[in-house]
Design a protein around this motif. Structure first.
Motif, PDB file in Angstrom:
ATOM      1  N   TYR A 366     -18.569   3.616  -4.816  1.00 23.22           N
ATOM      2  CA  TYR A 366     -17.872   4.279  -5.923  1.00 23.22           C
ATOM      3  C   TYR A 366     -16.808   5.244  -5.371  1.00 23.22           C
ATOM      4  CZ  TYR A 366     -17.195   7.151 -10.131  1.00 23.22           C
ATOM      5  OH  TYR A 366     -16.663   7.825 -11.207  1.00 23.22           O
ATOM      6  N   LYS A 367     -17.194   6.019  -4.362  1.00 19.74           N
ATOM      7  CA  LYS A 367     -16.249   6.966  -3.753  1.00 19.74           C
ATOM      8  C   LYS A 367     -15.097   6.206  -3.091  1.00 19.74           C
ATOM      9  CE  LYS A 367     -20.037  10.200  -3.003  1.00 19.74           C
ATOM     10  NZ  LYS A 367     -20.979  10.799  -2.019  1.00 19.74           N
ATOM     11  N   TYR A 368     -15.404   5.068  -2.488  1.00 22.57           N
ATOM     12  CA  TYR A 368     -14.368   4.223  -1.882  1.00 22.57           C
ATOM     13  C   TYR A 368     -13.391   3.730  -2.952  1.00 22.57           C
ATOM     14  CZ  TYR A 368     -12.314   0.025   0.257  1.00 22.57           C
ATOM     15  OH  TYR A 368     -11.442  -0.933   0.706  1.00 22.57           O
ATOM     16  N   ALA A 369     -13.948   3.317  -4.093  1.00 22.94           N
ATOM     17  CA  ALA A 369     -13.105   2.806  -5.179  1.00 22.94           C
ATOM     18  C   ALA A 369     -12.173   3.884  -5.717  1.00 22.94           C
ATOM     19  CB  ALA A 369     -13.990   2.267  -6.300  1.00 22.94           C
ATOM     20  N   LEU A 370     -12.640   5.124  -5.739  1.00 21.54           N
ATOM     21  CA  LEU A 370     -11.775   6.226  -6.183  1.00 21.54           C
ATOM     22  C   LEU A 370     -10.674   6.500  -5.158  1.00 21.54           C
ATOM     23  CD1 LEU A 370     -14.404   8.792  -7.575  1.00 21.54           C
ATOM     24  CD2 LEU A 370     -12.850   7.348  -8.902  1.00 21.54           C
ATOM     25  N   GLU A 371     -11.051   6.529  -3.883  1.00 17.00           N
ATOM     26  CA  GLU A 371     -10.085   6.812  -2.817  1.00 17.00           C
ATOM     27  C   GLU A 371      -8.983   5.752  -2.752  1.00 17.00           C
ATOM     28  OE1 GLU A 371     -12.409   7.019   0.697  1.00 17.00           O
ATOM     29  OE2 GLU A 371     -13.409   8.898   0.146  1.00 17.00           O
ATOM     30  N   LYS A 372      -9.351   4.495  -2.967  1.00 15.81           N
ATOM     31  CA  LYS A 372      -8.399   3.395  -2.867  1.00 15.81           C
ATOM     32  C   LYS A 372      -7.667   3.125  -4.176  1.00 15.81           C
ATOM     33  CE  LYS A 372      -9.229   2.416   1.439  1.00 15.81           C
ATOM     34  NZ  LYS A 372      -8.180   2.586   2.486  1.00 15.81           N
ATOM     35  N   GLY A 373      -7.997   3.863  -5.215  1.00 12.05           N
ATOM     36  CA  GLY A 373      -7.327   3.658  -6.496  1.00 12.05           C
ATOM     37  C   GLY A 373      -7.796   2.421  -7.248  1.00 12.05           C
ATOM     38  N   ILE A 374      -8.917   1.831  -6.802  1.00  8.21           N
ATOM     39  CA  ILE A 374      -9.464   0.672  -7.522  1.00  8.21           C
ATOM     40  C   ILE A 374      -9.984   1.132  -8.878  1.00  8.21           C
ATOM     41  CG2 ILE A 374     -11.217  -1.145  -7.462  1.00  8.21           C
ATOM     42  CD1 ILE A 374     -11.074  -0.983  -4.382  1.00  8.21           C
ATOM     43  N   ILE A 375     -10.651   2.293  -8.883  1.00  6.03           N
ATOM     44  CA  ILE A 375     -10.996   2.970 -10.136  1.00  6.03           C
ATOM     45  C   ILE A 375      -9.966   4.069 -10.331  1.00  6.03           C
ATOM     46  CG2 ILE A 375     -12.701   4.407 -11.339  1.00  6.03           C
ATOM     47  CD1 ILE A 375     -14.885   2.942  -9.853  1.00  6.03           C
ATOM     48  N   LYS A 376      -9.120   3.895 -11.323  1.00  2.37           N
ATOM     49  CA  LYS A 376      -8.020   4.846 -11.524  1.00  2.37           C
ATOM     50  C   LYS A 376      -8.394   5.979 -12.463  1.00  2.37           C
ATOM     51  CE  LYS A 376      -4.374   1.387 -10.669  1.00  2.37           C
ATOM     52  NZ  LYS A 376      -5.297   0.368 -10.169  1.00  2.37           N
ATOM     53  N   ASP A 377      -9.293   5.720 -13.385  1.00  3.12           N
ATOM     54  CA  ASP A 377      -9.667   6.710 -14.389  1.00  3.12           C
ATOM     55  C   ASP A 377     -11.190   6.693 -14.515  1.00  3.12           C
ATOM     56  OD1 ASP A 377     -10.400   7.913 -16.894  1.00  3.12           O
ATOM     57  OD2 ASP A 377      -8.302   7.789 -17.502  1.00  3.12           O
ATOM     58  N   GLU A 378     -11.840   7.787 -14.101  1.00  3.85           N
ATOM     59  CA  GLU A 378     -13.298   7.814 -14.098  1.00  3.85           C
ATOM     60  C   GLU A 378     -13.884   7.700 -15.501  1.00  3.85           C
ATOM     61  OE1 GLU A 378     -15.575  10.136 -10.966  1.00  3.85           O
ATOM     62  OE2 GLU A 378     -13.763  11.356 -11.157  1.00  3.85           O
ATOM     63  N   ILE A 379     -13.263   8.342 -16.461  1.00  8.42           N
ATOM     64  CA  ILE A 379     -13.782   8.292 -17.833  1.00  8.42           C
ATOM     65  C   ILE A 379     -13.673   6.873 -18.384  1.00  8.42           C
ATOM     66  CG2 ILE A 379     -13.470   9.142 -20.187  1.00  8.42           C
ATOM     67  CD1 ILE A 379     -12.492  11.756 -19.024  1.00  8.42           C
ATOM     68  N   GLU A 380     -12.538   6.251 -18.133  1.00 12.37           N
ATOM     69  CA  GLU A 380     -12.348   4.864 -18.582  1.00 12.37           C
ATOM     70  C   GLU A 380     -13.379   3.953 -17.925  1.00 12.37           C
ATOM     71  OE1 GLU A 380      -9.101   1.587 -17.444  1.00 12.37           O
ATOM     72  OE2 GLU A 380      -8.250   3.233 -18.634  1.00 12.37           O
ATOM     73  N   PHE A 381     -13.662   4.206 -16.631  1.00  6.33           N
ATOM     74  CA  PHE A 381     -14.642   3.380 -15.919  1.00  6.33           C
ATOM     75  C   PHE A 381     -16.042   3.562 -16.488  1.00  6.33           C
ATOM     76  CE2 PHE A 381     -17.981   3.239 -12.688  1.00  6.33           C
ATOM     77  CZ  PHE A 381     -17.941   1.891 -12.377  1.00  6.33           C
ATOM     78  N   ILE A 382     -16.450   4.810 -16.761  1.00  3.33           N
ATOM     79  CA  ILE A 382     -17.783   5.070 -17.309  1.00  3.33           C
ATOM     80  C   ILE A 382     -17.955   4.358 -18.646  1.00  3.33           C
ATOM     81  CG2 ILE A 382     -19.279   6.842 -18.305  1.00  3.33           C
ATOM     82  CD1 ILE A 382     -19.359   6.828 -15.309  1.00  3.33           C
ATOM     83  N   ASN A 383     -16.924   4.407 -19.474  1.00  2.00           N
ATOM     84  CA  ASN A 383     -16.991   3.720 -20.770  1.00  2.00           C
ATOM     85  C   ASN A 383     -17.074   2.203 -20.592  1.00  2.00           C
ATOM     86  OD1 ASN A 383     -16.920   5.874 -22.729  1.00  2.00           O
ATOM     87  ND2 ASN A 383     -14.822   6.267 -22.109  1.00  2.00           N
ATOM     88  N   LYS A 384     -16.360   1.695 -19.599  1.00  2.00           N
ATOM     89  CA  LYS A 384     -16.379   0.254 -19.331  1.00  2.00           C
ATOM     90  C   LYS A 384     -17.729  -0.173 -18.763  1.00  2.00           C
ATOM     91  CE  LYS A 384     -14.044  -3.230 -16.470  1.00  2.00           C
ATOM     92  NZ  LYS A 384     -12.940  -3.478 -15.526  1.00  2.00           N
ATOM     93  N   LEU A 385     -18.264   0.638 -17.856  1.00  2.10           N
ATOM     94  CA  LEU A 385     -19.534   0.319 -17.204  1.00  2.10           C
ATOM     95  C   LEU A 385     -20.668   0.221 -18.208  1.00  2.10           C
ATOM     96  CD1 LEU A 385     -21.150   0.005 -14.507  1.00  2.10           C
ATOM     97  CD2 LEU A 385     -21.420   2.485 -14.526  1.00  2.10           C
ATOM     98  N   THR A 386     -20.602   1.030 -19.241  1.00  2.18           N
ATOM     99  CA  THR A 386     -21.695   1.093 -20.213  1.00  2.18           C
ATOM    100  C   THR A 386     -21.442   0.241 -21.454  1.00  2.18           C
ATOM    101  OG1 THR A 386     -20.702   3.101 -21.158  1.00  2.18           O
ATOM    102  CG2 THR A 386     -22.362   3.392 -19.466  1.00  2.18           C
TER     103      THR A 386
END
Length: 462
Positions: A366-386
């Motif tokens: 998860y931290k790697y995805a944030l650093e590399k910009g794979i996950i650009k928006d954490e809130i958007e990702f949390i909503n997508k994940l759930t």
């Protein structure tokens, strides 16, 4: 505190909003505690929201992996008054005493987070120093599941797709934790009770087993430990005591637990089989050494194959999975794993699944995805994940493969996922005058005819 109530939303028809508000407005609660893991974010978000709307003076507290893995973000999204990080038994009591007595400073309570302001008055989340992990797990009381309607819960159990449930109807499962933590740091895993491995004594575990059997007539135990046999002498002694206790019970009791393949051997598997452990959970992840090393699994393909063979030799069932898409994954490494699955159905025995790595909050991936910009928006990702959007079409690409090659990988994985598992076709189905159904099935692996008792004919059965 003796004036304690609990609410199991699964047992009450209606909307969560109406149920929570009705419960809170009828009785004033000084505190409401809830918690979960990251994928259940919408549930606790709504519970906290409705409690605060119905009773503004009630203190809300949220814990579990959802807070521990990402306290600053989740405190903002869920908006409880306080969050508890990692283990909550001692922290929760200390927090309640502080709020009621205002004795000492909030900054002295280890393992909590809360809303505050920075030095210029802007709102922020304060995260206190972590609390040391609980050393003596034997000192903790057994969970009072009846508060949450456990007897009612047992009435709703079905055989369905949970192929580790006993064939006898009705299934009466009980989940317990005999150890906490894990000494390994796999890139895709987050430990909600902290990293240090600690375990309960065999005598303490058996006390809970006996309590559950006597109170609920349990016939199936699920051990949620990540490392059941990490301490081999302890695991063998538990199997011995559990087996001796089984002899005193007039019905069959089975169990399920998780193993690492580097902690599995013939002696452990024989002991587990002797006390009714028919399904064994495994962390496999990949059949390629480069990928296993990248994942920090500290196991080998040979250990995977040897363990699966030992399980098959004992007519047991493995349950676990291969997860694709690590940073080191290529078409070649993935095809090595796919070939192993395709060529060895007699080892998978229908119990292994395939999928892609999910970057759960708090994990290294998860931290790697944030650093590399794979996950650009954490809130958007949390909503997508759930949500139901996280599926075949929305798998994240952490590899160095092109989009075209990654689509090829997805197609190969998901095609094999639905074609490589042998299935059983019922040879006959009988229903008695009480409406109870018995399904006779020929096992595609050993060829024996087995019977499953249930109250209804399932649409599908492994």
């Amino acid at each position: 505190y003796t004036d304690i109530d609990a609410l199991n939303l699964n047992h009450i028809p209606g909307l969560v909003k109406d149920i929570v508000k009705d419960k809170v407005t009828k009785t004033h609660y000084d505190f409401v505690f809830t918690g979960t893991i990251s994928i259940m974010y919408p549930a606790v978000r709504d519970i906290i929201k409705y409690v605060r709307e119905a009773s503004p003076t009630t203190i809300t507290v949220c814990g579990g992996g959802i807070i521990s893995s990402n306290p600053e973000l989740m405190m903002k999204l869920i908006n409880p008054h306080y969050g508890i990080i990692f283990e909550g038994e001692e922290t929760a009591l200390e927090l309640v005493k502080y709020i009621e007595n205002k004795d000492g400073g909030i900054w002295d309570i280890k393992g909590i987070c809360y809303h505050s302001e920075d030095f210029i008055g802007n709102p922020c989340i304060r995260i206190n120093k972590p609390r040391l992990q609980i050393k003596n797990l034997n000192a903790l009381p057994f969970p009072d599941l009846e508060l949450f309607g456990y007897s009612e819960y047992l009435k709703h159990q079905e055989l369905g797709g949970w192929n580790q449930y006993p064939r006898d109807y009705p299934p009466k499962p009980y989940m317990l934790v005999s150890a906490r933590g894990c000494s390994h740091f796999c890139r895709f895993c987050f430990h909600t009770t902290g990293p240090k491995y600690r375990y309960r004594s065999v005598e303490n575990i058996m006390s809970e087993v006996k309590y559950a059997v006597e109170k609920y007539h349990i016939n199936f135990f699920t051990f949620l430990d990540e490392l059941f046999s990490y301490d081999k002498p302890r695991a063998l002694e538990f199997c011995r005591q559990f087996r001796e206790y089984q002899k005193t019970i007039p019905w069959r009791i089975e169990m399920y637990c998780n193993l690492r393949v580097d902690c599995a051997d013939a002696e452990i598997l024989d002991a587990m089989k002797s006390c009714g452990n028919v399904v064994i959970g495994l962390g496999l992840e990949s059949y390629n050494q480069t990928v296993l090393t990248s994942m920090r699994k500290h196991i080998t393909p040979d250990q995977i194959k040897t363990t699966l063979q030992m399980i098959a030799d004992r007519n047991l069932v493995p349950q676990g999975g291969f997860i694709f898409g690590d940073n080191a994954e290529t078409l070649e490494t993935a095809r090595e794993t796919l070939k192993f699955i395709r060529d060895n159905p007699h080892l998978s025995r229908g119990g292994l699944f395939m999928g892609f790595i999910i970057p759960f909050p708090g994990t290294t991936i998860y931290k790697y995805a944030l650093e590399k910009g794979i996950i650009k928006d954490e809130i958007e990702f949390i909503n997508k994940l759930t949500s139901t959007d996280y599926n075949y079409d929305n798998v994240y690409n952490f590899t160095n493969l092109s989009d075209k090659d990654f689509d090829t990988l997805k197609n190969e994985v998901f095609t094999l996922k639905y074609t490589a598992i042998p299935v059983s076709v019922p040879s006959s189905i009988e229903t008695n005058s009480k409406g109870e159904t018995t399904i006779y099935v020929k096992c595609p692996h050993c060829g024996e005819i087995q019977n499953y008792k249930t109250t209804k004919i399932p649409h599908a059965q492994f």
